[in-house]
Each structure stands twice: as structure tokens, then as C-alpha cells.
Write a protein that holds these residues in place. Structure first.
Motif: not given
Length: 121
Positions: A46-61
Motif C-alpha cells: 500500500f502507498v496511499a488511499g483517499i476516500n470517495f469525497n477526498a475528506e480522508k487520506t492515508y499514506y504508508a510511512d
């Protein structure tokens, strides 16, 4: 739904690239988008993710502070802006869509065909 990645290439260490992931169909705005990468002989990570409305993002360290995920629902496209690239970022990058962001590279969701990113030292 089909996904098509673009924007990969060869860049020197310290440089930047922006990957794009174009989605077909009319459910893009209801789906989360994620980027993964894979090096031969290693598991897809996993590198990065974003929810459907861009309110939440996630990143690998390993990419926090260097990569930025975003999306444009009007264009059915997700992006991965990669700055300050390092040789260890060299991999095939894949985008995935599903109804939520999962950091597990299982068979769920829909995957693109991948785009090669090579960072030279």
C-alpha cells in the motif's frame, strides 16, 4: 469499471512525477481510490488511499511528506503526486478502486494494469 494508469517514467533521485488513474463508468464519485506498488519478488504494498469525497487520506510511512494523493470526481481521475523521489520508490504502481480504502493487497476491488516508475541514483 476499468482503471487506466499513466504518468510513470524514469526520473532522477530528488525529482517528481505525477501518476494519473482514469476510471471508466459512473460510480467513481462513490468509490475510494488507492495506490499500491510492487517490486519483482516482493509483495504488493500500500502507498496511499483517499476516500470517495477526498475528506480522508492515508499514506504508508515510507511516503508520508513526499507523496500526495488527490482526486477530481468531475474527471473520474485520481492522482498520485510524488516528490523527492528516491531509488527505493522504483516499482510498478497500481491504482485500485473499491467502496473503502483497504491497505491490504487482496483480490478485492478493481485494479489497473500498472505503470512503471524508475528512480535513478
Amino acid at each position: 469499471v476499468q482503471l487506466t494508469e499513466s504518468g510513470g517514467g524514469l526520473v532522477q533521485a530528488g525529482g517528481s512525477l505525477r501518476l494519473s488513474c482514469l476510471s471508466s463508468g459512473d460510480t467513481f464519485s462513490a468509490r475510494a481510490m488507492s495506490w499500491f506498488r510492487q517490486v519483482p519478488g516482493k509483495e504488493r504494498e500500500f502507498v496511499a488511499g483517499i476516500n470517495f469525497n477526498a475528506e480522508k487520506t492515508y499514506y504508508a510511512d515510507s511516503v508520508k511528506g513526499r507523496f500526495t494523493i488527490s482526486r477530481d470526481n468531475a474527471k473520474n481521475t485520481a492522482y498520485l503526486q510524488m516528490d523527492n523521489l528516491k531509488p527505493e520508490d522504483t516499482a510498478v504502481y497500481y491504482c485500485r478502486t473499491d467502496y473503502w480504502v483497504s491497505q491490504v493487497a487482496d483480490g478485492a476491488g478493481v485494479w489497473g494494469q500498472g505503470t512503471q516508475v524508475t528512480v535513478s541514483s
